[in-house]
Design an enzyme around this catalytic site. Sequence first.
Site, PDB file in Angstrom:
ATOM      1  CE  LYS A 127      -2.136   2.655   3.365  1.00 25.18           C
ATOM      2  NZ  LYS A 127      -2.196   3.938   2.097  1.00 25.18           N
ATOM      3  CD  GLU A 168      12.900   5.056   6.818  1.00 26.35           C
ATOM      4  OE1 GLU A 168      13.199   5.817   8.257  1.00 26.35           O
ATOM      5  OE2 GLU A 168      12.770   5.294   6.508  1.00 26.35           O
ATOM      6  CB  CYS A 184      13.004  10.024   6.723  1.00 26.29           C
ATOM      7  SG  CYS A 184      14.098   8.717   5.476  1.00 26.29           S
ATOM      8  CD  GLU A 189       9.892  12.891  10.907  1.00 31.59           C
ATOM      9  OE1 GLU A 189       8.949  12.864  11.449  1.00 31.59           O
ATOM     10  OE2 GLU A 189      11.023  12.766  10.050  1.00 31.59           O
TER      11      GLU A 189
HETATM   12  O1  TXE Z   1       2.326   9.157   8.174  1.00 29.15           O
HETATM   13  P1  TXE Z   1       1.635   7.830   8.702  1.00 29.15           P
HETATM   14  P2  TXE Z   1       1.910  10.539   7.276  1.00 29.15           P
HETATM   15  C1  TXE Z   1       6.191  12.067   9.615  1.00 29.15           C
HETATM   16  C2  TXE Z   1       6.564  12.938   9.767  1.00 29.15           C
HETATM   17  C3  TXE Z   1       4.811  13.085   8.548  1.00 29.15           C
HETATM   18  C4  TXE Z   1       3.627  12.280  10.257  1.00 29.15           C
HETATM   19  C5  TXE Z   1       2.589  11.611   9.737  1.00 29.15           C
HETATM   20  O2  TXE Z   1       6.338  14.145  10.758  1.00 29.15           O
HETATM   21  O3  TXE Z   1       4.593  14.814   9.192  1.00 29.15           O
HETATM   22  O4  TXE Z   1       5.458  10.842   9.776  1.00 29.15           O
HETATM   23  O5  TXE Z   1       2.510  11.366   8.223  1.00 29.15           O
HETATM   24  C6  TXE Z   1      -0.218   4.392   6.474  1.00 29.15           C
HETATM   25  N1  TXE Z   1      -1.795   1.128  10.315  1.00 29.15           N
HETATM   26  N2  TXE Z   1       6.994  10.405   8.290  1.00 29.15           N
HETATM   27  O6  TXE Z   1       0.460  10.770   8.449  1.00 29.15           O
HETATM   28  O7  TXE Z   1       0.151   7.511   8.600  1.00 29.15           O
HETATM   29  C7  TXE Z   1      -0.288   5.592   5.557  1.00 29.15           C
HETATM   30  O8  TXE Z   1      -1.415   5.070   5.227  1.00 29.15           O
HETATM   31  C8  TXE Z   1      -1.024   0.926   9.068  1.00 29.15           C
HETATM   32  C9  TXE Z   1       8.714  10.534   8.412  1.00 29.15           C
HETATM   33  O9  TXE Z   1       1.956  10.404   5.949  1.00 29.15           O
HETATM   34  O10 TXE Z   1       2.929   7.032   9.237  1.00 29.15           O
HETATM   35  C10 TXE Z   1       1.145   4.928   4.893  1.00 29.15           C
HETATM   36  O11 TXE Z   1       0.830   4.745   3.597  1.00 29.15           O
HETATM   37  N3  TXE Z   1      -0.555   1.239   7.539  1.00 29.15           N
HETATM   38  C11 TXE Z   1       8.712   9.558   7.287  1.00 29.15           C
HETATM   39  C12 TXE Z   1       1.866   5.138   5.806  1.00 29.15           C
HETATM   40  O12 TXE Z   1       1.767   4.012   6.619  1.00 29.15           O
HETATM   41  C13 TXE Z   1      -0.953   3.208   8.398  1.00 29.15           C
HETATM   42  C14 TXE Z   1       7.750   9.644   6.007  1.00 29.15           C
HETATM   43  C15 TXE Z   1       2.502   5.892   6.754  1.00 29.15           C
HETATM   44  O13 TXE Z   1       1.860   6.774   7.079  1.00 29.15           O
HETATM   45  C16 TXE Z   1      -1.908   3.046   9.576  1.00 29.15           C
HETATM   46  C17 TXE Z   1       6.515  10.307   6.069  1.00 29.15           C
HETATM   47  C18 TXE Z   1      -2.381   1.791  10.083  1.00 29.15           C
HETATM   48  N4  TXE Z   1      -2.480   2.044  11.031  1.00 29.15           N
HETATM   49  C19 TXE Z   1       6.124  10.748   7.523  1.00 29.15           C
HETATM   50  N5  TXE Z   1      -2.078   4.590   9.511  1.00 29.15           N
HETATM   51  C20 TXE Z   1       9.971   9.323   6.958  1.00 29.15           C
HETATM   52  N6  TXE Z   1      10.902   8.686   8.283  1.00 29.15           N
HETATM   53  O14 TXE Z   1      10.236   8.601   6.190  1.00 29.15           O
HETATM   54  C21 TXE Z   1      -1.035   4.767   8.485  1.00 29.15           C
HETATM   55  N7  TXE Z   1      -1.018   3.675   7.510  1.00 29.15           N
END
Ligand code: TXE
Length: 484
Positions: free
Chosen positions: A174, A249, A283, A384
């Site tokens: 996904k 990660e 990140c 972050e």
């Molecule tokens: O990330 P999410 P978001 C950090 C960054 C950002 C914050 C939130 O600080 O502001 O995270 O970003 C899926 N079960 N990073 O909201 O929610 C979601 O659909 C399974 C750091 O976009 O963590 C997406 O595909 N999956 C970072 C993925 O998880 C779930 C990069 C990431 O979403 C889920 C991005 C669940 N319960 C954001 N909930 C990096 N380290 O590179 C969400 N998802």
Amino acid sequence: MEKILNYIDGEYREPQSGKWLDNYEPASGEVYSKIADSDASDVAAAYEAAKNAFPEWSNTPIEKRSRILMKIADLIEENLYRLAEAESKDNGKPLSLATTIDIPRASANFRFFANAITQFSSEAHESVGLQTMNFTLRQPLGVVGCISPWNLPLYLFTWKVAPAIAAGNCVVAKPSEVTPLTAFLLGEILTEAGLPKGVLNIVHGTGPSAGQAIVEHADIKAISFTGGTKTGEHIARTAAPMFKKLSLELGGKNPNLIFGDCDYEKALNVSVRSSFANQGQICLCGSRMYIEASIYDQFKNDFVEKVKALQVGHPSEADTNIGAVVSKPHMEKVQSYIKLAKKEGATLLYGGEAVTIEGYENGYYLQPTILEVDDNTCRIQQEEVFGPLVTLMKFSSEEEALALANGVKYGLSATLWTQNLDRTMRLSKQLEAGIVWVNTWLNRDLRTPFGGMKQSGVGREGGFEALRFFTEPKNVCIQFGDRL
Ligand code: TXE
């Protein structure tokens, strides 16, 4: 309006619920496509397809798997501009960045793992006295889940799915619901490359619905996830009772340590990039700069001047350095941190305002923002933000710099600018980070391990680490000879 469909069992399918999500273009703030709002029923269908494909795919000779991955890499390259335009439109990143980094890297991921799998070997141990030969079978896990974020959409999606299928697994994946377009386009490429149907299934939708269904699926054996730390925590809790293998990660709050003996011009120029590349939404961006007192004032002034010269603009313009941030809620999050930092006593050195681009007045544009702080415990130093925002702080000794760098809950990467070899070795050992860059930033050799310490995650991907994650090591012990 274009529809972003699931790719299940080698064909595009509508979500079973018939529900759709809006997909926004960050550069204009307009909805330009509809995304399948999938749920557990679509994940179940994807799982079935993957399960059915697994016996044949896991028994396909490595050379043949490798050739298909190579073909996918070639086709991504052939579609470079189309995919780069899609990535830039979906994410808001400068087209130049998508063309030179994101899409070439997605292709490189397939090419790298197509090669790596042919070199992946396991151990053998002969115990002479016991007359036994032990060897490790490295078997694919079965059906695995890959969940990726929005900041480097196709780059991070392929970073997970390429090693997973190279190792003989079948996948339910996904991409982020914020940036699903290039993963959707990848479906056509997979079919054209001859990837057998069901080997890689792509389900779109939100985290709480489609993502959660992947993590909760009892027969999906492992989850490779990149995203926020809170989501990672939630995934770990959900997966723990099922004893799933996890690679997480998560976030970063990476220190960038600049010592007085550094190569000044290089440190200055690269620090501008490491702070603001991809609107600061990598990140690995260095979001906390610590500068030695002996060069602090000069470095601060030069850094601010360089950042002032960065062009905020529409992602498709050739001279744009900083495009749009990914979404309206994300832009509001970054703005709220700027407000909070000022309240906490930080000094705004530059930026802090939204930018209006003519013709795209509803787009999500922010100035690159520099804040000066003197308290490492304030929230802007600890949390972050993941946007075009960096903090500057002074230090007076190596010990102090190390304590400041390690004084957060995260531990993804750290950058060190110094010409002193002894200091380089001392700090490389003591910095709490999965990656330490010395006199460089974002140099990534795909053979090297990638991942974080502390709340930046668990597990390592990259190179053979990824192939180890996506395989089960099984020890086989054979006795030979006449020993009873
Ligand atoms: O990330 P999410 P978001 C950090 C960054 C950002 C914050 C939130 O600080 O502001 O995270 O970003 C899926 N079960 N990073 O909201 O929610 C979601 O659909 C399974 C750091 O976009 O963590 C997406 O595909 N999956 C970072 C993925 O998880 C779930 C990069 C990431 O979403 C889920 C991005 C669940 N319960 C954001 N909930 C990096 N380290 O590179 C969400 N998802």
